[in-house]
Scaffold this motif. Structure first.
Motif, PDB file in Angstrom:
ATOM      1  N   VAL A 140      59.519  51.447  36.694  1.00 44.60           N
ATOM      2  CA  VAL A 140      60.562  52.421  36.339  1.00 44.60           C
ATOM      3  C   VAL A 140      61.478  51.843  35.262  1.00 44.60           C
ATOM      4  CG1 VAL A 140      62.622  53.610  37.216  1.00 44.60           C
ATOM      5  CG2 VAL A 140      60.546  53.532  38.612  1.00 44.60           C
ATOM      6  N   ALA A 141      61.798  52.670  34.285  1.00 48.35           N
ATOM      7  CA  ALA A 141      62.763  52.284  33.243  1.00 48.35           C
ATOM      8  C   ALA A 141      63.810  53.392  33.153  1.00 48.35           C
ATOM      9  CB  ALA A 141      62.063  52.099  31.898  1.00 48.35           C
ATOM     10  N   VAL A 142      65.069  53.005  32.954  1.00 48.48           N
ATOM     11  CA  VAL A 142      66.181  53.958  32.854  1.00 48.48           C
ATOM     12  C   VAL A 142      66.957  53.660  31.573  1.00 48.48           C
ATOM     13  CG1 VAL A 142      68.209  54.928  34.024  1.00 48.48           C
ATOM     14  CG2 VAL A 142      66.387  53.857  35.382  1.00 48.48           C
ATOM     15  N   ASP A 143      67.177  54.685  30.757  1.00 50.87           N
ATOM     16  CA  ASP A 143      67.944  54.521  29.516  1.00 50.87           C
ATOM     17  C   ASP A 143      69.430  54.402  29.889  1.00 50.87           C
ATOM     18  OD1 ASP A 143      67.910  56.309  26.303  1.00 50.87           O
ATOM     19  OD2 ASP A 143      69.179  54.656  27.039  1.00 50.87           O
TER      20      ASP A 143
ATOM     21  N   ASN B 293      69.312  60.340  25.797  1.00 48.47           N
ATOM     22  CA  ASN B 293      68.581  60.255  27.077  1.00 48.47           C
ATOM     23  C   ASN B 293      69.296  59.366  28.089  1.00 48.47           C
ATOM     24  OD1 ASN B 293      66.203  61.820  26.182  1.00 48.47           O
ATOM     25  ND2 ASN B 293      66.031  60.119  24.729  1.00 48.47           N
ATOM     26  N   TYR B 294      70.608  59.214  27.916  1.00 44.48           N
ATOM     27  CA  TYR B 294      71.372  58.343  28.822  1.00 44.48           C
ATOM     28  C   TYR B 294      71.192  58.789  30.282  1.00 44.48           C
ATOM     29  CZ  TYR B 294      75.232  55.728  30.874  1.00 44.48           C
ATOM     30  OH  TYR B 294      75.971  54.868  31.645  1.00 44.48           O
ATOM     31  N   GLY B 295      70.813  57.806  31.123  1.00 45.37           N
ATOM     32  CA  GLY B 295      70.645  58.117  32.547  1.00 45.37           C
ATOM     33  C   GLY B 295      69.279  58.703  32.888  1.00 45.37           C
TER      34      GLY B 295
ATOM     35  N   GLY C  47      68.333  47.586  26.708  1.00 46.06           N
ATOM     36  CA  GLY C  47      69.130  48.817  26.801  1.00 46.06           C
ATOM     37  C   GLY C  47      68.619  49.744  27.879  1.00 46.06           C
ATOM     38  N   PHE C  48      67.547  49.305  28.545  1.00 52.06           N
ATOM     39  CA  PHE C  48      66.964  50.071  29.654  1.00 52.06           C
ATOM     40  C   PHE C  48      66.973  49.183  30.903  1.00 52.06           C
ATOM     41  CE2 PHE C  48      64.830  53.790  27.544  1.00 52.06           C
ATOM     42  CZ  PHE C  48      65.208  53.492  26.247  1.00 52.06           C
ATOM     43  N   ALA C  49      67.377  49.782  32.024  1.00 53.47           N
ATOM     44  CA  ALA C  49      67.270  49.052  33.295  1.00 53.47           C
ATOM     45  C   ALA C  49      65.821  49.125  33.749  1.00 53.47           C
ATOM     46  CB  ALA C  49      68.209  49.667  34.330  1.00 53.47           C
ATOM     47  N   HIS C  50      65.373  48.089  34.449  1.00 51.13           N
ATOM     48  CA  HIS C  50      63.963  47.991  34.862  1.00 51.13           C
ATOM     49  C   HIS C  50      63.870  47.715  36.343  1.00 51.13           C
ATOM     50  CE1 HIS C  50      60.154  45.500  35.344  1.00 51.13           C
ATOM     51  NE2 HIS C  50      59.746  46.744  35.135  1.00 51.13           N
ATOM     52  N   GLY C  51      62.913  48.377  36.981  1.00 53.57           N
ATOM     53  CA  GLY C  51      62.644  48.095  38.390  1.00 53.57           C
ATOM     54  C   GLY C  51      61.251  48.560  38.749  1.00 53.57           C
ATOM     55  N   PHE C  52      60.792  48.201  39.931  1.00 50.33           N
ATOM     56  CA  PHE C  52      59.476  48.663  40.390  1.00 50.33           C
ATOM     57  C   PHE C  52      59.414  48.669  41.904  1.00 50.33           C
ATOM     58  CE2 PHE C  52      57.637  44.605  41.733  1.00 50.33           C
ATOM     59  CZ  PHE C  52      58.324  43.662  40.977  1.00 50.33           C
ATOM     60  N   ILE C  53      58.462  49.418  42.422  1.00 54.49           N
ATOM     61  CA  ILE C  53      58.161  49.411  43.852  1.00 54.49           C
ATOM     62  C   ILE C  53      56.677  49.115  43.994  1.00 54.49           C
ATOM     63  CG2 ILE C  53      57.731  51.923  43.983  1.00 54.49           C
ATOM     64  CD1 ILE C  53      59.010  51.788  46.822  1.00 54.49           C
ATOM     65  N   THR C  54      56.339  48.255  44.913  1.00 58.43           N
ATOM     66  CA  THR C  54      54.930  47.882  45.066  1.00 58.43           C
ATOM     67  C   THR C  54      54.227  48.844  46.027  1.00 58.43           C
ATOM     68  OG1 THR C  54      55.403  46.374  46.914  1.00 58.43           O
ATOM     69  CG2 THR C  54      55.464  45.458  44.664  1.00 58.43           C
ATOM     70  N   ARG C  55      52.922  48.963  45.811  1.00 57.95           N
ATOM     71  CA  ARG C  55      52.151  49.922  46.609  1.00 57.95           C
ATOM     72  C   ARG C  55      51.072  49.254  47.462  1.00 57.95           C
ATOM     73  NH1 ARG C  55      51.357  55.014  42.434  1.00 57.95           N
ATOM     74  NH2 ARG C  55      53.260  56.092  43.082  1.00 57.95           N
ATOM     75  N   LEU C  56      50.785  48.004  47.160  1.00 54.68           N
ATOM     76  CA  LEU C  56      49.742  47.280  47.903  1.00 54.68           C
ATOM     77  C   LEU C  56      50.286  45.911  48.299  1.00 54.68           C
ATOM     78  CD1 LEU C  56      46.572  48.025  45.689  1.00 54.68           C
ATOM     79  CD2 LEU C  56      47.135  49.016  47.925  1.00 54.68           C
TER      80      LEU C  56
ATOM     81  N   SER D 126      78.264  50.845  31.112  1.00 56.31           N
ATOM     82  CA  SER D 126      77.122  50.164  30.525  1.00 56.31           C
ATOM     83  C   SER D 126      77.556  49.260  29.375  1.00 56.31           C
ATOM     84  CB  SER D 126      76.109  51.188  29.995  1.00 56.31           C
ATOM     85  OG  SER D 126      75.076  50.502  29.292  1.00 56.31           O
ATOM     86  N   PRO D 127      76.969  48.061  29.295  1.00 58.79           N
ATOM     87  CA  PRO D 127      77.259  47.170  28.166  1.00 58.79           C
ATOM     88  C   PRO D 127      76.460  47.520  26.909  1.00 58.79           C
ATOM     89  CG  PRO D 127      75.739  46.086  29.662  1.00 58.79           C
ATOM     90  CD  PRO D 127      76.071  47.425  30.284  1.00 58.79           C
ATOM     91  N   PHE D 128      75.616  48.579  27.039  1.00 60.35           N
ATOM     92  CA  PHE D 128      74.764  48.944  25.901  1.00 60.35           C
ATOM     93  C   PHE D 128      75.293  50.200  25.214  1.00 60.35           C
ATOM     94  CE2 PHE D 128      71.468  45.956  26.832  1.00 60.35           C
ATOM     95  CZ  PHE D 128      71.440  45.831  28.206  1.00 60.35           C
ATOM     96  N   SER D 129      75.280  50.190  23.902  1.00 58.91           N
ATOM     97  CA  SER D 129      75.614  51.439  23.191  1.00 58.91           C
ATOM     98  C   SER D 129      74.445  51.791  22.286  1.00 58.91           C
ATOM     99  CB  SER D 129      76.892  51.261  22.355  1.00 58.91           C
ATOM    100  OG  SER D 129      76.650  50.264  21.378  1.00 58.91           O
ATOM    101  N   TYR D 130      74.304  53.092  22.056  1.00 56.85           N
ATOM    102  CA  TYR D 130      73.169  53.601  21.284  1.00 56.85           C
ATOM    103  C   TYR D 130      73.586  53.711  19.828  1.00 56.85           C
ATOM    104  CZ  TYR D 130      69.567  56.985  19.836  1.00 56.85           C
ATOM    105  OH  TYR D 130      68.538  57.645  19.199  1.00 56.85           O
ATOM    106  N   ASP D 131      73.313  52.649  19.063  1.00 60.93           N
ATOM    107  CA  ASP D 131      73.720  52.698  17.645  1.00 60.93           C
ATOM    108  C   ASP D 131      72.677  53.447  16.827  1.00 60.93           C
ATOM    109  OD1 ASP D 131      74.525  49.312  18.380  1.00 60.93           O
ATOM    110  OD2 ASP D 131      75.831  51.082  18.508  1.00 60.93           O
TER     111      ASP D 131
END
Ligand code: T46
Length: 199
Positions: free
Chosen positions: A84-87, A94-96, A116-125, A185-190
């Protein structure tokens, strides 16, 4: 290398070619030239590798703030996960917004998660391994985290794909991560990323 846009501009799915034979397969899992040919110039400096023993393990949503923000190229070395990635760039159209892509050892698909994108994942196996390249090293003092199941983000982690008895397995840090409401957020969309074109 097959490069595909995802539902979230800036986040790309990449699938290197596999050469199968009677022994199994060979693949160039990463090639600077292939990325450069696609107009993606990223200088990766660190490889990360984690194993998550239990299906339903959630790691994230994490990021490193500027000046130590990281582009990540993520793949699944063993098992299966939903990446998963979140802007989170303030001012981004596309913020959020988020996207979720299934990465498995079988499908060989990779996800480019830009700085500039948060990252996460969930495992399936069981015993799922994630391997990912980072464009900057570890800087814990710049780390940030957002709550994986924050209702304001509304990420569909496809929990129905897991055994109904599966409980999410989280680190203490992730279980207490910040809510998206009031997040500064510490990121800005320049400007769009070089490879960021509307989906
Ligand atoms: C990220 C990192 C961690 N560590 C050490 C620090 C801890 O002692 C241990 C576990 O760290 P953590 O619990 O932050 O690991 P994850 O929960 O898998 O975090 C990662 O998961 C999400 C999905 C990410 O995208 C990030 O790369 C990263 O935040 O490894 C290091 O030594 N170097 C590193 O680059």
């Amino acid at each position: 290398m097959l490069i595909e846009k995802t539902a979230l501009p800036g986040v790309l799915a990449m699938t290197p070619r596999r050469f199968g034979d009677h022994r199994g397969y060979f693949s160039e899992s990463w090639s600077r030239a292939a990325m450069s040919d696609a107009g993606i110039e990223i200088d990766f400096v660190q490889d990360n590798h984690s194993l998550s023993a239990t299906p339903g393990t959630v790691r994230g949503l994490h990021f490193q703030a500027p000046p130590r923000a990281q582009h990540k190229l993520v793949r699944c070395g063993r098992g299966a996960l939903l990446d998963v990635a979140v802007d989170i760039r303030r001012g981004s159209p596309n913020y959020g917004r988020w996207t979720a892509v299934e990465l498995t050892e079988q499908n060989g698909r990779q996800l480019l998660v830009p700085a500039g994108f948060a990252h996460g994942f969930i495992t399936r196996l069981p015993d799922t391994e994630i391997v990912y390249k980072c464009s900057d090293g570890y800087a814990p003092e710049t780390e940030g985290a957002l709550l994986w199941n924050d209702p304001d983000l509304g990420i569909d982690w496809q929990l129905d794909q897991l055994d109904s008895r599966t409980e999410a397995v989280l680190s203490e840090k992730d279980a207490m991560a910040a809510r998206f409401e009031g997040f500064e957020s510490p990121f800005s969309y320049d400007a769009p990323l070089p490879w960021e074109t509307p989906s």
